[in-house]
Design a protein around this motif. Structure first.
Motif, PDB file in Angstrom:
ATOM      1  N   HIS A  21      37.531 -28.728 -17.644  1.00  0.00           N
ATOM      2  CA  HIS A  21      37.670 -30.009 -18.343  1.00  0.00           C
ATOM      3  C   HIS A  21      38.809 -30.834 -17.742  1.00  0.00           C
ATOM      4  O   HIS A  21      38.665 -32.038 -17.516  1.00  0.00           O
ATOM      5  CB  HIS A  21      37.907 -29.772 -19.839  1.00  0.00           C
ATOM      6  N   ASP A  22      39.932 -30.193 -17.463  1.00  0.00           N
ATOM      7  CA  ASP A  22      41.083 -30.890 -16.888  1.00  0.00           C
ATOM      8  C   ASP A  22      40.732 -31.479 -15.519  1.00  0.00           C
ATOM      9  O   ASP A  22      41.020 -32.650 -15.238  1.00  0.00           O
ATOM     10  CB  ASP A  22      42.272 -29.935 -16.769  1.00  0.00           C
ATOM     11  N   ILE A  23      40.116 -30.682 -14.684  1.00  0.00           N
ATOM     12  CA  ILE A  23      39.735 -31.160 -13.343  1.00  0.00           C
ATOM     13  C   ILE A  23      38.702 -32.274 -13.455  1.00  0.00           C
ATOM     14  O   ILE A  23      38.797 -33.293 -12.765  1.00  0.00           O
ATOM     15  CB  ILE A  23      39.234 -29.991 -12.471  1.00  0.00           C
ATOM     16  N   ASN A  24      37.726 -32.113 -14.342  1.00  0.00           N
ATOM     17  CA  ASN A  24      36.696 -33.145 -14.502  1.00  0.00           C
ATOM     18  C   ASN A  24      37.275 -34.449 -15.034  1.00  0.00           C
ATOM     19  O   ASN A  24      36.846 -35.534 -14.614  1.00  0.00           O
ATOM     20  CB  ASN A  24      35.559 -32.649 -15.393  1.00  0.00           C
ATOM     21  N   GLN A  25      38.239 -34.377 -15.931  1.00  0.00           N
ATOM     22  CA  GLN A  25      38.893 -35.606 -16.413  1.00  0.00           C
ATOM     23  C   GLN A  25      39.546 -36.342 -15.242  1.00  0.00           C
ATOM     24  O   GLN A  25      39.460 -37.564 -15.140  1.00  0.00           O
ATOM     25  CB  GLN A  25      39.949 -35.280 -17.465  1.00  0.00           C
ATOM     26  N   CYS A  26      40.207 -35.597 -14.410  1.00  0.00           N
ATOM     27  CA  CYS A  26      40.874 -36.190 -13.251  1.00  0.00           C
ATOM     28  C   CYS A  26      39.843 -36.823 -12.311  1.00  0.00           C
ATOM     29  O   CYS A  26      40.002 -37.959 -11.874  1.00  0.00           O
ATOM     30  CB  CYS A  26      41.670 -35.100 -12.528  1.00  0.00           C
ATOM     31  N   LEU A  27      38.786 -36.084 -12.023  1.00  0.00           N
ATOM     32  CA  LEU A  27      37.749 -36.604 -11.138  1.00  0.00           C
ATOM     33  C   LEU A  27      37.079 -37.844 -11.718  1.00  0.00           C
ATOM     34  O   LEU A  27      36.745 -38.775 -10.985  1.00  0.00           O
ATOM     35  CB  LEU A  27      36.701 -35.522 -10.850  1.00  0.00           C
ATOM     36  N   ASN A  28      36.883 -37.861 -13.033  1.00  0.00           N
ATOM     37  CA  ASN A  28      36.251 -39.015 -13.679  1.00  0.00           C
ATOM     38  C   ASN A  28      37.053 -40.294 -13.470  1.00  0.00           C
ATOM     39  O   ASN A  28      36.480 -41.373 -13.280  1.00  0.00           O
ATOM     40  CB  ASN A  28      36.045 -38.758 -15.169  1.00  0.00           C
ATOM     41  N   VAL A  29      38.372 -40.191 -13.509  1.00  0.00           N
ATOM     42  CA  VAL A  29      39.217 -41.360 -13.271  1.00  0.00           C
ATOM     43  C   VAL A  29      38.987 -41.880 -11.852  1.00  0.00           C
ATOM     44  O   VAL A  29      38.762 -43.079 -11.648  1.00  0.00           O
ATOM     45  CB  VAL A  29      40.713 -41.024 -13.489  1.00  0.00           C
TER      46      VAL A  29
END
Length: 134
Positions: A21-29
């Motif tokens: 989730h943390d990595i995906n949040q970063c990638l989403n930005v």
């Protein structure tokens, strides 16, 4: 381009889904700005089996430093420069944080050049198989 983490959590304390989730949040930005991300540097240098799976799922390469500048630990001036350059060798990746001053960065760059090294992109370093074997 590379990403770091979203919350800068210690991944040793998170389960797989929390890390993902943390990595995906970063990638989403980054994706929201149509920025192509190729690399990931985890907080605290944690690349465990979970992270390897998540990186592979997202077609990312993990990047770890070989020299910690210690700028986060208030190393400044000559102490910072000598900490970086004392054992510097070809292919090293130097870890910096947002506490590095422009003057210290210029001093580090000058010292690296005086030792006969060239500063290159992460793409170039990561493409050299002899430095980072698969």
């Amino acid at each position: 381009m590379g990403v770091h983490t979203y919350k800068h959590d210690d991944y040793r304390k998170l389960d797989y889904l929390e890390k993902e989730h943390d990595i995906n949040q970063c990638l989403n930005v980054f994706n929201s700005y149509n920025l192509k991300v190729k690399y990931f540097r985890p907080a605290y240098g944690i690349i465990d089996e979970d992270i390897k799976v998540i990186l592979e799922k997202n077609n990312l390469k993990g990047v770890i430093w070989s020299i910690d500048s210690q700028d986060w630990n208030n190393y400044r001036g000559e102490k910072l420069v000598s900490n970086i350059t004392e054992n510097l060798k070809g292919g090293d990746i130097i870890l910096f944080h947002d506490r590095l001053s422009l003057n210290d960065l210029v001093s580090v760059i000058d010292a690296i050049h005086k030792k006969g090294y060239e500063i290159v992109s992460i793409d170039r370093i990561m493409s050299v198989e002899s430095i980072f074997p698969k």
